[in-house]
Structures are given as structure tokens and as C-alpha cells.
Design an enzyme around this catalytic site. Sequence first.
Site, mmCIF file in Angstrom:
data_model
loop_
_atom_site.group_PDB
_atom_site.id
_atom_site.type_symbol
_atom_site.label_atom_id
_atom_site.label_comp_id
_atom_site.label_asym_id
_atom_site.label_seq_id
_atom_site.Cartn_x
_atom_site.Cartn_y
_atom_site.Cartn_z
ATOM 1 N N VAL A 208 0.847 -1.203 0.000
ATOM 2 C CA VAL A 208 0.000 0.000 0.000
ATOM 3 C C VAL A 208 0.882 1.254 0.000
ATOM 4 C CG1 VAL A 208 -1.795 1.268 1.242
ATOM 5 C CG2 VAL A 208 -1.937 -1.215 1.054
ATOM 6 N N GLY A 209 2.045 1.166 0.636
ATOM 7 C CA GLY A 209 2.983 2.298 0.613
ATOM 8 C C GLY A 209 3.295 2.715 -0.821
ATOM 9 N N GLU A 226 6.093 5.118 6.567
ATOM 10 C CA GLU A 226 6.537 4.358 7.736
ATOM 11 C C GLU A 226 6.109 2.916 7.502
ATOM 12 O OE1 GLU A 226 8.188 5.443 10.435
ATOM 13 O OE2 GLU A 226 8.181 7.590 10.004
ATOM 14 N N CYS A 260 5.654 -3.311 14.379
ATOM 15 C CA CYS A 260 6.514 -3.122 13.194
ATOM 16 C C CYS A 260 7.982 -3.315 13.512
ATOM 17 C CB CYS A 260 6.290 -1.729 12.615
ATOM 18 S SG CYS A 260 6.599 -0.413 13.799
HETATM 19 P P1 NAD Z 1 -3.748 -1.595 7.409
HETATM 20 O O1 NAD Z 1 -4.301 -2.761 6.698
HETATM 21 O O2 NAD Z 1 -4.522 -0.985 8.519
HETATM 22 O O3 NAD Z 1 -3.425 -0.501 6.311
HETATM 23 C C1 NAD Z 1 -2.938 0.779 6.665
HETATM 24 C C2 NAD Z 1 -3.833 1.835 6.059
HETATM 25 O O4 NAD Z 1 -3.825 1.722 4.640
HETATM 26 C C3 NAD Z 1 -5.281 1.722 6.505
HETATM 27 O O5 NAD Z 1 -5.719 2.977 6.964
HETATM 28 C C4 NAD Z 1 -6.008 1.257 5.257
HETATM 29 O O6 NAD Z 1 -7.303 1.775 5.157
HETATM 30 C C5 NAD Z 1 -5.148 1.767 4.125
HETATM 31 N N1 NAD Z 1 -5.209 0.911 2.934
HETATM 32 C C6 NAD Z 1 -5.245 -0.439 2.899
HETATM 33 N N2 NAD Z 1 -5.275 -0.866 1.615
HETATM 34 C C7 NAD Z 1 -5.260 0.222 0.833
HETATM 35 C C8 NAD Z 1 -5.273 0.443 -0.586
HETATM 36 N N3 NAD Z 1 -5.295 -0.569 -1.447
HETATM 37 N N4 NAD Z 1 -5.247 1.706 -1.038
HETATM 38 C C9 NAD Z 1 -5.219 2.741 -0.174
HETATM 39 N N5 NAD Z 1 -5.207 2.596 1.164
HETATM 40 C C10 NAD Z 1 -5.234 1.364 1.673
HETATM 41 O O7 NAD Z 1 -2.327 -1.911 8.057
HETATM 42 P P2 NAD Z 1 -1.200 -2.908 7.543
HETATM 43 O O8 NAD Z 1 -0.623 -2.406 6.288
HETATM 44 O O9 NAD Z 1 -1.649 -4.318 7.642
HETATM 45 O O10 NAD Z 1 -0.157 -2.654 8.729
HETATM 46 C C11 NAD Z 1 0.825 -3.563 9.036
HETATM 47 C C12 NAD Z 1 2.124 -3.171 8.351
HETATM 48 O O11 NAD Z 1 2.485 -1.860 8.763
HETATM 49 C C13 NAD Z 1 3.288 -4.042 8.739
HETATM 50 O O12 NAD Z 1 4.105 -4.250 7.616
HETATM 51 C C14 NAD Z 1 4.037 -3.205 9.766
HETATM 52 O O13 NAD Z 1 5.406 -3.515 9.881
HETATM 53 C C15 NAD Z 1 3.817 -1.839 9.230
HETATM 54 N N6 NAD Z 1 3.901 -0.869 10.303
HETATM 55 C C16 NAD Z 1 4.890 0.058 10.255
HETATM 56 C C17 NAD Z 1 5.017 0.953 11.290
HETATM 57 C C18 NAD Z 1 6.083 2.004 11.288
HETATM 58 O O14 NAD Z 1 5.961 2.917 12.097
HETATM 59 N N7 NAD Z 1 7.091 1.940 10.451
HETATM 60 C C19 NAD Z 1 4.132 0.918 12.363
HETATM 61 C C20 NAD Z 1 3.128 -0.038 12.360
HETATM 62 C C21 NAD Z 1 3.009 -0.917 11.329
#
Ligand code: NAD
Length: 475
Positions: A208-209, A226, A260
Site C-alpha cells: 500500500v505504501g 513508515e 513493526c
Molecule cells: P492496514 O491494513 O490498517 O493498512 C494501513 C492503512 O492503509 C489503513 O488505513 C487502510 O485503510 C489503508 N489501505 C489499505 N489498503 C489500501 C489500498 N489498497 N489503497 C489505499 N489505502 C489502503 O495496516 P497494515 O498495512 O496491515 O499494517 C501492518 C504493516 O504496517 C506491517 O508491515 C508493519 O510492519 C507496518 N507498520 C509500520 C510501522 C512504522 O511505524 N514503520 C508501524 C506499524 C506498522
Amino acid sequence: MTQTAASDVDPTPSTSREEIDAAVARVRAGYASGRTRPLEWRKQQLAALVRMLEDNEDQLVAALAADLGRPPFEGWAMDLRLTAREIGELVSGLESWLAPEKVKVPMLFQPARAQVVREPLGTVLVIAPWNYPIQLLVAPLAAAIAAGNTVVCKPSEVAPATSAAMARLIPEYVDPAAVAVVEGGVDETTALLDRPWDHILYTGNGTVGRIVAASAARHLTPVTLELGGKSPVIVHSDANLKYAAARIAYGKFVNAGQTCIATDHLWVHRDVADELLRLVEDEITDRYGADPRSSKDFGRIVNSRHTQRIRTLLDAGGYDLVCGGDVDLDARYVAPTVARVTDPGAALMGEEIFGPVLPVLVYDDLDEPIKAIVSGDKPLALYVFTSSDEVADRLRDETSSGGFCVNDVMLHVGVSNLPFGGVGASGYGAYHGRWGVETFSHRKAVLRKPSRSIDAPILRPPYKPWKKWLTKKVF
Ligand code: NAD
């Protein structure tokens, strides 16, 4: 405490397109009104965020328990207290971080004064994940407010109870002309990403990033990503093993491994491997009892999709089980698990585990973990346990990672003077303390000349030979 999980909670309500349009228009107008400029206003908003966390402690801790089966102390310490402390650091440092910074002016341009002035970027978007759903929404929000921006923030739909609490409480405490909460999932986030922002801070996974960065590029919007990844911990032969075992077990099993900067996998020197794994097993029993499933202090996986994902990693094999291994899909329970990797291609070594499973690799020579680390994605954090400064320095200098912590895990993130962020695949940009204020500010170059001063037209035509001679002398 009743262990419930995400599916027991009503799904996140979505914010409609019209509501999103209205919210964005409102906070954009809020920025244009100039209300965010005075330092006093910013401090008031930050103090209000702390009050929000303190006044509503019980309901916020309950929301974390509903979403993640979070033990109350853990939810309070990691999501509420850490965030309140981070905001406190912002309040106390803000004035000095924002003071214009004097810089030297070359002789040729004298008389003049030059300054770096930090100005707010405008209206920014903060997108949060579900694993620390309060901390990872409110801490970036606070940094953006501290820097004088207005903010739209999007909590994760995967933690619906917390998302609902944030949507209800933030507008009660913080100036609604400056901050809006948009709830929802992919559709709502996509709608938000379709528009221009002055900055986006996204926390979540790398897939998603990349979507966020690509959407932002269309509008030349700067982004902080992040992200996560596989953060290794290395235990060298000279480490204090009991001390290391306690910290590694904590780093892996807190929030059921959904952190994370969790210790994703362990590299241990062959001479101490058996002893360390025995101590990690003892730690698990000491912390969570003989049956961790009935422990009040062990969390749950956020939903069945993620529980199934971890089960699939375990089912793929390529390891000898040291302890744990149980998965209960209905209860979203994965036991604290330690697995000695027998096949370096094991699925457990392929992706970030984000669950309470610790794969262990054994090394004879420090070159082995170093080689493995530098040939993979740059991790968000790297940990080493050793009593030797040379070993610690070698790892620090020969590898690259977002953060680096010696003889402990995760603590570096609680030091607000350190930037928190990744490098390479673990993300780019940083926040916490003054680093967050930097992220959400533009550093404006300001040069001031007096309205009347001697005029030496050295750089202006006609370009006589003496001008080159003089310019070389003074510039
Ligand atoms: P998540 O599924 O909640 O997604 C994060 C956000 O992205 C949500 O608000 C969601 O609505 C949005 N999203 C999801 N799919 C999307 C799309 N296709 N298009 C646009 N937006 C979309 O969270 P996640 O990604 O499962 O989080 C876990 C990951 O995050 C792990 O890889 C973890 O390591 C990382 N993480 C990093 C940090 C940091 O500070 N570096 C902190 C916590 C988690």
C-alpha cells in the site's frame, strides 16, 4: 478480561464522499484562516490531545482490547502513555525547534542576514494502521499540528472499535476547523489519495505504501512512508543470555507479535544457541504461564485473515519446533512459538511475520548474519546483544537499518530525540520529537538585506576583468 477480537465488533462505518469533501474543505479553510499559526494555539491543541487520552483511558483501553485482545496495561502503556509522553516532548521542545535558525552569509552579499524559517506545509493527510491504532494515528497528528498544519486523519478499518473511538473523540477535543477524521477502508483512502495534499504520512505495509507514493506523485505531494519488514536480532556468543532472552521474548510476543519493530527473527551464535532457546522458553512460561491461551497478558491476532496468514507460514514447514505452534482460527490465537529454521528458504523467512512466531537461525561467524542482512531489504530495526563494543560497532557500520539498538529491543522508539523511520524498503522520512516537526514543516530560506546599503555591482554588467578577480577573492 474477555478476549474478543475484531470480528466481534461492528465494522467501521464509512465516511461518504460528500462528508469527505466537506471535511477536506473545512480543514483547508481552517488552514487558510491562519488559526494554526500562533504557537499558543498549537500548544492548546496538543494539550487537548493529551487530555483526550487521559480522560478516556478506560474506553480507549477497552477499544484496544476489543480490536486486538490487548491486555489493559499493554494498551495503556504502548498506545496511551507513550503517545501522551511524545506529545509532552513536542510541547516542551516546540518553541526552540521553531525559532528561526541564523546562518552565515558570504562576504560578497554583505550586509545581509540569513535565516532558515520553518513554516507549516498546509493541509496534510495521516493514514494509520491497525496494530497500535491510537499511537500511530495520534503521534503523527500531533507532530503535524505542532508544525502548524491542519490535518485529515484516517484510522485503520481493521481496528474498528478504535477507529470509532478516534472518530468520536478527536473532534470533541481538537479544533474541528483544523482536524477531521475520515473513517473507512480502501475506497475512502483511495478517495483521499485522489486529491492533492501538502504532505502525506502513511504507516502500514509496503504494498500500500507504493500505492500511496504513486498517487502522491501525481500531485507532487511529498510523502513519509513508515513501513515494516523483517527486523533481525543477533545474539553473539559473548551476550548476557538471560537478559537477552527476556528482551527478545518481550519484543516478539508483546501485542502478539504485531509490532513493526518486533524482533522478526533471531540469529544466534552456535555456542550459545541451545542455552538461549531454553531461556526464551522459560521466559514464555514465566510471562504467560504453561497455557498462554488463558493468560490475561497475551494478545490476539487482529482478524482471521491474519491468523490464517500466520498459519500458512507455519504449515509450510522448513523448521524444527522448539515450542508453541498452536493456532486456533476461531479464537484468533497463535501460541508464542519458537522454531529452529532448517531450510533457509522456509516461508517463515520470506516475509515479515507480524505474529508471535520466532524463527531462529544459527551462525558460526558474524559474517553470516551480516551477509544475510545486507543482501536483503533494509530492516526497520536491527538489534544486537553482545558485551563487545567492536561487535556492536561492526553491525552498526556494516549494515543499514531504520534504527539500531544494542542490548535491548524497541526502546529506541521511545526516545523522542531520535528520528523514527525506515530506510529503503522499510520506508523513508521520519518523525518523533523535532523530527516530526521537521517532517511537517517547510524549511524556508530567508535572506534580508537592509533597504539602503552600499551598492557594489560586482556581479552585474558590464563584466570587467577586475570583477572576476574580485569575485574570486571574496566569494
Ligand atoms: P492496514 O491494513 O490498517 O493498512 C494501513 C492503512 O492503509 C489503513 O488505513 C487502510 O485503510 C489503508 N489501505 C489499505 N489498503 C489500501 C489500498 N489498497 N489503497 C489505499 N489505502 C489502503 O495496516 P497494515 O498495512 O496491515 O499494517 C501492518 C504493516 O504496517 C506491517 O508491515 C508493519 O510492519 C507496518 N507498520 C509500520 C510501522 C512504522 O511505524 N514503520 C508501524 C506499524 C506498522
